[in-house]
Design a protein around this motif. Structure first.
Motif, PDB file in Angstrom:
ATOM      1  N   UNK A 434     -15.281 -24.728   4.586  1.00 12.31           N
ATOM      2  CA  UNK A 434     -14.418 -24.264   3.502  1.00 12.31           C
ATOM      3  C   UNK A 434     -12.991 -24.771   3.678  1.00 12.31           C
ATOM      4  N   UNK A 435     -12.313 -24.978   2.556  1.00  9.28           N
ATOM      5  CA  UNK A 435     -10.955 -25.520   2.576  1.00  9.28           C
ATOM      6  C   UNK A 435      -9.934 -24.481   3.021  1.00  9.28           C
ATOM      7  N   UNK A 436     -10.212 -23.208   2.740  1.00 11.02           N
ATOM      8  CA  UNK A 436      -9.264 -22.144   3.066  1.00 11.02           C
ATOM      9  C   UNK A 436     -10.015 -20.819   3.037  1.00 11.02           C
ATOM     10  N   UNK A 437      -9.271 -19.754   3.243  1.00 13.94           N
ATOM     11  CA  UNK A 437      -9.884 -18.431   3.154  1.00 13.94           C
ATOM     12  C   UNK A 437     -10.188 -18.098   1.693  1.00 13.94           C
ATOM     13  N   UNK A 438     -11.284 -17.396   1.474  1.00 14.83           N
ATOM     14  CA  UNK A 438     -11.681 -17.030   0.113  1.00 14.83           C
ATOM     15  C   UNK A 438     -10.617 -16.148  -0.537  1.00 14.83           C
ATOM     16  N   UNK A 439      -9.970 -15.298   0.252  1.00 17.29           N
ATOM     17  CA  UNK A 439      -8.924 -14.434  -0.291  1.00 17.29           C
ATOM     18  C   UNK A 439      -7.563 -15.124  -0.345  1.00 17.29           C
ATOM     19  N   UNK A 440      -7.537 -16.415  -0.008  1.00 11.86           N
ATOM     20  CA  UNK A 440      -6.338 -17.226  -0.200  1.00 11.86           C
ATOM     21  C   UNK A 440      -6.643 -18.175  -1.354  1.00 11.86           C
ATOM     22  N   UNK A 441      -6.873 -17.610  -2.531  1.00 15.39           N
ATOM     23  CA  UNK A 441      -7.481 -18.341  -3.641  1.00 15.39           C
ATOM     24  C   UNK A 441      -6.440 -18.973  -4.552  1.00 15.39           C
ATOM     25  N   UNK A 442      -5.521 -19.756  -3.973  1.00 15.92           N
ATOM     26  CA  UNK A 442      -4.532 -20.428  -4.792  1.00 15.92           C
ATOM     27  C   UNK A 442      -5.180 -21.353  -5.797  1.00 15.92           C
ATOM     28  N   UNK A 443      -4.664 -21.354  -7.015  1.00 15.71           N
ATOM     29  CA  UNK A 443      -5.147 -22.211  -8.104  1.00 15.71           C
ATOM     30  C   UNK A 443      -6.626 -21.969  -8.416  1.00 15.71           C
ATOM     31  N   UNK A 444      -7.110 -20.771  -8.147  1.00 12.41           N
ATOM     32  CA  UNK A 444      -8.522 -20.464  -8.391  1.00 12.41           C
ATOM     33  C   UNK A 444      -9.416 -21.521  -7.744  1.00 12.41           C
ATOM     34  N   UNK A 445      -9.058 -21.946  -6.551  1.00  9.57           N
ATOM     35  CA  UNK A 445      -9.761 -23.070  -5.917  1.00  9.57           C
ATOM     36  C   UNK A 445     -10.994 -22.641  -5.140  1.00  9.57           C
ATOM     37  N   UNK A 446     -10.874 -21.579  -4.355  1.00  4.43           N
ATOM     38  CA  UNK A 446     -11.995 -21.221  -3.491  1.00  4.43           C
ATOM     39  C   UNK A 446     -13.131 -20.596  -4.290  1.00  4.43           C
ATOM     40  N   UNK A 447     -12.795 -19.717  -5.218  1.00  6.00           N
ATOM     41  CA  UNK A 447     -13.823 -19.137  -6.067  1.00  6.00           C
ATOM     42  C   UNK A 447     -14.477 -17.904  -5.474  1.00  6.00           C
ATOM     43  N   UNK A 448     -15.202 -17.196  -6.324  1.00  9.82           N
ATOM     44  CA  UNK A 448     -15.986 -16.037  -5.914  1.00  9.82           C
ATOM     45  C   UNK A 448     -17.002 -16.483  -4.873  1.00  9.82           C
ATOM     46  N   UNK A 449     -17.332 -15.634  -3.878  1.00 12.14           N
ATOM     47  CA  UNK A 449     -18.296 -16.052  -2.845  1.00 12.14           C
ATOM     48  C   UNK A 449     -19.593 -16.602  -3.408  1.00 12.14           C
ATOM     49  N   UNK A 450     -20.108 -16.006  -4.488  1.00  2.63           N
ATOM     50  CA  UNK A 450     -21.360 -16.510  -5.075  1.00  2.63           C
ATOM     51  C   UNK A 450     -21.166 -17.926  -5.616  1.00  2.63           C
ATOM     52  N   UNK A 451     -20.053 -18.169  -6.321  1.00  2.00           N
ATOM     53  CA  UNK A 451     -19.777 -19.506  -6.852  1.00  2.00           C
ATOM     54  C   UNK A 451     -19.587 -20.513  -5.725  1.00  2.00           C
ATOM     55  N   UNK A 452     -18.912 -20.102  -4.662  1.00  2.00           N
ATOM     56  CA  UNK A 452     -18.696 -20.982  -3.512  1.00  2.00           C
ATOM     57  C   UNK A 452     -20.024 -21.345  -2.856  1.00  2.00           C
ATOM     58  N   UNK A 453     -20.869 -20.345  -2.611  1.00  6.20           N
ATOM     59  CA  UNK A 453     -22.169 -20.606  -1.990  1.00  6.20           C
ATOM     60  C   UNK A 453     -23.051 -21.449  -2.909  1.00  6.20           C
ATOM     61  N   UNK A 454     -22.959 -21.236  -4.214  1.00  4.62           N
ATOM     62  CA  UNK A 454     -23.705 -22.070  -5.155  1.00  4.62           C
ATOM     63  C   UNK A 454     -23.273 -23.524  -5.072  1.00  4.62           C
ATOM     64  N   UNK A 455     -21.959 -23.728  -4.954  1.00  2.26           N
ATOM     65  CA  UNK A 455     -21.427 -25.096  -4.875  1.00  2.26           C
ATOM     66  C   UNK A 455     -22.012 -25.833  -3.661  1.00  2.26           C
ATOM     67  N   UNK A 523     -18.327 -16.478 -12.453  1.00  7.04           N
ATOM     68  CA  UNK A 523     -19.268 -16.694 -11.353  1.00  7.04           C
ATOM     69  C   UNK A 523     -20.272 -17.699 -11.874  1.00  7.04           C
ATOM     70  N   UNK A 524     -20.395 -18.833 -11.193  1.00 12.51           N
ATOM     71  CA  UNK A 524     -21.123 -19.931 -11.802  1.00 12.51           C
ATOM     72  C   UNK A 524     -21.904 -20.739 -10.782  1.00 12.51           C
ATOM     73  N   UNK A 525     -22.854 -21.493 -11.324  1.00 15.24           N
ATOM     74  CA  UNK A 525     -23.600 -22.467 -10.530  1.00 15.24           C
ATOM     75  C   UNK A 525     -23.863 -23.692 -11.394  1.00 15.24           C
ATOM     76  N   UNK A 526     -23.209 -24.781 -11.089  1.00 19.16           N
ATOM     77  CA  UNK A 526     -23.479 -26.048 -11.748  1.00 19.16           C
ATOM     78  C   UNK A 526     -22.801 -26.251 -13.090  1.00 19.16           C
ATOM     79  N   UNK A 527     -22.297 -25.164 -13.724  1.00 18.35           N
ATOM     80  CA  UNK A 527     -21.569 -25.286 -14.989  1.00 18.35           C
ATOM     81  C   UNK A 527     -20.221 -24.597 -14.812  1.00 18.35           C
ATOM     82  N   UNK A 528     -19.175 -25.375 -14.707  1.00 19.84           N
ATOM     83  CA  UNK A 528     -17.846 -24.819 -14.432  1.00 19.84           C
ATOM     84  C   UNK A 528     -17.002 -24.838 -15.698  1.00 19.84           C
ATOM     85  N   UNK A 529     -16.597 -23.672 -16.154  1.00 23.90           N
ATOM     86  CA  UNK A 529     -15.637 -23.599 -17.255  1.00 23.90           C
ATOM     87  C   UNK A 529     -14.254 -23.876 -16.687  1.00 23.90           C
ATOM     88  N   UNK A 530     -13.495 -24.725 -17.351  1.00 26.77           N
ATOM     89  CA  UNK A 530     -12.145 -25.020 -16.870  1.00 26.77           C
ATOM     90  C   UNK A 530     -11.177 -25.049 -18.043  1.00 26.77           C
TER      91      UNK A 530
END
Length: 877
Positions: A434-455, A523-530
């Protein structure tokens, strides 16, 4: 104990439900000396889902003196994880966040050059721009260092001690700071051979000339080496620096660097010169000691390939805050010491891999790769070549910097494509960090744990490094079983985005910079709204239904979605897009998709709402629109919802159901084995073609070729395609780019067709560089053809005129009495509409494009419902 019971129950349920072996995966704790308490480490070691740990330590922290090392921290932590019944990975860093990650003693004793942010002068441009003034000597074209053209020389038979160089008045040295002074030198002659000769570095206060700090460096006549000294300044802030030559009549100096040393908190990285023999010899001695101690230690599972960059990640850039001046200085330094893309890959990266494998043959070896910016123009070349080299040597690969936005913010170096390319290579493992801590979610980068694990799961990666604060947080721990379950599958057959804002509380906040609560977008897998200009949505919770959703507004009429490019490249059979929207108002909206074959955005649905006030579904078949052929860049958006500016739209969920063509077992139906001979494309207009007449009774699942790349120094490229020739028609069944591939790798062409082909044409074209394929003994293109391996699925659930097929499948077998040539096959979509499916006939079996589990309707020519004897089920890898 609670974790153990839950894990055991999950494994038993998973094995029973899917009839397959449990796939080993790992959440990994990585920690370094000395930033973790013993209590924290022990607590983490007892969490069952944390399968192993990486012990990361600086070379400087174990080096005591020549041949003497302090292994106490490493040994103590190996014992702790051994007691927990788990294994460790070792990483010894030559460059971290400090100047002297490589020991200051070693630098001095072995004369190791340090590359770092500082006042650097290579005399290749106006030296005043670098903060220096020439006092004596001249700048000429004497070749002193690897790539130097210009050098400061003193060659006039000087008969006195002399000042060569001083800093300009604009250069400011900090009081009470420590500076490392280094420069290359060649001493040709002394003034007096009976006296000693030396260079001297002198810091002198302008306001108090009696306040000076100096260091002498003894040299020999005829010596060519490196001046290296550390000088500590006193409490004055107006120092000047001069470099003097004593008893030296003629000499040359080059690549002067004055580096303010820093500890890890100040994050001024110092790299040893990885190209120099001094470094390589010293590092090899160290690694020999590591091997003696840990090669036969069964608790040590793996070794991170070392001696190659910051954090041993291949990074050669510094100052992560992105100061361009610093980056350019670092790049100039590497260039002076021999950097080129090929030289780095061959003489540093490959050298490191070969050394590590040679000294520790009993271990798994892991190459860490991470993007290098600012001056390094060929990141894609560097990382694809490095990964291919690693795979060819049986070295695992690890990519650092994982986040939910991973595939969009690292598009230059293509790390997700690299992981996807080797996902099914069982001889090596793949890792993410991981790039950083999940609770250090600057710019919505890390994401929800489910979205991160899906990625992570989308790229087929089974091993993920997490930070300590995430591992110990209960609101993240509760998602560990989800990671375990999602990583059981080689590929995902459903992408989705649950839209809206999802909050997660940080119950055990461990660092001041971490947030108490994070509101994650979707919370997503494979389809990211931006969000983008004209497409910045409002994240809402519906006041009536309590559903989370996103909403358009007058200034932002569009909702954009980025579909995972690797999933499309791997092959999607029969994708069905389903959108859940609120039917409020009498306005309309349209749905468009980017056709990845043609590159054209196409409208695929127009929805007229009826103001029922409830949430509705709309399902849209997309055929081959998501057949992506390119594998080197990120394209977006693939899905666009437009409110037509006649009213606002509320969308709560979007799903894509499909069959991932690389997720299921195949069987070999035909092949021509490759030899060690090759056929190369002459240029981009040339092609290599092989036509094959087939006598198969079922559709093809994929075609494989053995790729040839004999042009290591080039950004090679090639296109491969398969065309069916049936009944006078030609159908392009599959087309894939293979960008900067490794020699003798397989090009896989997935096929999502119901057709049973009579003849196929395999073609290689659009070649860049010396590329082509390996050939068979007749000097024709070698190949392998595969169809899907099947298992019979029976006992269908019936509901009126529909049947439920509980598994992925690509065919239906009927009783002898059924006229299979006159059937109509319909797929029931999530919105209850139906889609008629094409099929081919082979005996009493009809073959379809691979289909998802679900409800189907089958009728004969008289519209009578028909029930198959069995479905040709697909078998998960």
């Amino acid at each position: 104990m609670k974790y153990c019971v839950l894990l055991s129950i999950f494994i038993m349920c998973f094995s029973a439900a899917f009839g397959k072996k449990y796939v080993e995966n790992s959440l990994i704790y990585f920690y370094g000396y000395p930033f973790n308490t013993e209590e924290e480490i022990k607590e983490i070691s007892e969490i069952p889902y944390i399968k192993k740990a990486e012990i990361s330590i600086e070379w400087n922290d174990v080096y005591s003196s020549d041949g003497v090392y302090d292994w106490s921290f490493v040994d103590k932590n190996i014992a702790l994880w051994k007691k927990a019944g788990k294994t460790v990975i070792l990483r010894f860093m030559t460059a971290n966040n400090a100047t002297f990650c490589t020991s200051e003693k070693l630098i001095d004793q072995q004369r190791i050059r340090i590359v770092s942010e500082g006042f650097f002068c290579d005399f290749e441009k106006n030296i005043s721009d670098d903060g220096f003034e020439l006092v004596n000597g001249k700048i000429d074209n004497t070749n002193l260092s690897v790539k130097s053209i210009k050098t400061l020389t003193l060659n006039n038979n000087t008969k006195e001690n002399i000042v060569l160089l001083r800093n300009s008045n604009a250069t400011i040295f900090k009081k009470n700071s420590e500076y490392l002074i280094q420069f290359d030198f060649a001493v040709n002659h002394f003034i007096n051979t009976n006296e000693r000769g030396y260079f001297k570095a002198v810091f002198q206060s302008k306001s108090n000339p009696n306040q000076k700090v100096e260091q002498e460096f003894l040299v020999k006549e005829g010596e060519k080496s490196l001046f290296t000294k550390v000088i500590s300044l006193a409490d004055f802030d107006d120092y000047n620096l001069v470099i003097e030559a004593h008893n030296i009549s003629d000499c040359s100096i080059d690549n002067v660097n004055i580096i303010e040393s820093s500890n890890s908190r100040r994050r001024r990285v110092g790299f040893p010169d990885y190209f120099s023999n001094n470094f390589k010899q010293t590092y090899q001695k160290f690694l020999q000691e590591v091997a003696k101690r840990y090669n036969n230690n069964s608790t040590v599972q793996a070794i991170i390939i070392g001696g190659i960059g910051r954090w041993e990640e291949m990074l050669l850039n510094a100052n992560e805050e992105g100061d361009l001046r610093v980056q350019e200085s670092i790049y100039r330094q590497w260039n002076a010491y021999g950097y080129s893309d090929v030289n780095y890959l061959k003489n540093v990266v490959e050298w490191s891999m070969d050394l590590s494998k040679k000294l520790m043959p009993n271990k798994e070896h892991i190459l860490q790769i991470s993007p290098m910016n600012n001056g390094y123009q060929n990141e894609d070349f560097i990382y694809r070549r490095a990964a291919a080299m690693a795979i060819s040597k049986g070295v695992s690969i690890k990519q650092n910097g994982m986040s939910e936005k991973f595939d969009t913010w690292t598009t230059v170096s293509d790390p997700a494509y690299i992981m996807n390319r080797y996902r099914n290579n069982k001889s090596v493992k793949t890792y993410y960090e991981t790039a950083a801590q999940i609770f250090n979610n600057g710019h919505q980068a890390m994401g929800h744990p489910v979205a991160l694990f899906n990625r992570v799961a989308i790229d087929g990666v089974k091993n993920l490094y997490l930070y300590k604060s995430d591992i110990l947080e209960p609101n993240i721990q509760k998602y560990f079983p989800y990671f375990d379950s999602i990583s059981q599958f080689e590929s995902q057959n459903k992408y989705y985005s649950n839209l809206g804002e999802y909050k997660l509380a940080n119950r055990k906040k461990r660092y001041f910079h971490l947030l108490d609560t994070i509101s994650y977008h979707n919370i997503w897998r494979g389809i990211r709204q931006y969000n983008a200009a004209g497409a910045t949505v409002n994240y809402i919770t519906d006041s009536v239904s309590n559903l989370k959703a996103v909403k358009t507004n007058p200034s932002n009429p569009k909702i954009l979605f980025d579909l995972d490019d690797r999933g499309m490249y791997n092959g999607m059979s029969n994708p069905i897009l389903t959108i859940q929207y609120k039917d409020s108002g009498n306005d309309s909206f349209t749905v468009a998709v980017l056709n990845r074959t043609s590159g054209v955005v196409e409208n695929v649905a127009a929805i007229q709402k009826k103001n029922t006030g409830v949430y509705q579904l709309i399902s849209i078949p997309l055929g081959h629109k998501f057949d992506a052929w390119d594998n080197w860049k990120e394209e977006k958006p693939e899905i666009i919802i437009d409110d037509n500016q006649d009213g606002e739209e509320i969308i709560s969920k979007i799903e894509l159901d499909f069959v991932s063509l690389n997720a299921f077992k195949t069987k070999l139906v035909d092949q021509k084995e490759s030899t060690n001979r090759t056929a190369l494309l002459k240029d981009k207009s040339d092609n290599i073609i092989r036509k094959i007449i087939l006598n198969t009774k079922e559709p093809l699942a994929k075609v494989e070729l053995v790729y040839c790349d004999s042009d290591f120094a080039t950004k090679t490229d090639i296109m491969a395609s398969v065309t069916f020739a049936n009944e006078g028609k030609e159908i392009l069944a599959s087309q894939k780019q293979y960008y900067i591939g490794g020699d003798a790798e397989s090009i896989v062409l997935p096929i999502a067709e119901s057709i049973i082909p009579k003849m196929i044409e395999i073609k290689l074209h659009n070649g860049v560089g010396k590329v082509g394929c390996y050939v068979d003994k007749e000097n024709k293109m070698a190949y392998k053809l595969f169809s899907f391996e099947n298992i019979e699925l029976k006992n269908f659930e019936l509901l009126k005129d529909k049947i439920f097929i509980n598994g992925y499948f690509n065919g239906l077998r009927f009783h002898k009495s059924v006229d299979v040539n006159n059937l109509r096959i319909y797929k029931v979509l999530p919105d209850t509409s139906i889609l008629e499916l094409d099929y081919s006939v082979s005996g009493k079996t009809i073959y379809l494009q691979p289909q998802t589990k679900g409800w189907y309707k089958i009728t004969d020519k008289n519209n009578k419902t028909m029930v198959p004897f069995a479905a040709k089920g697909l078998i998960h890898l």
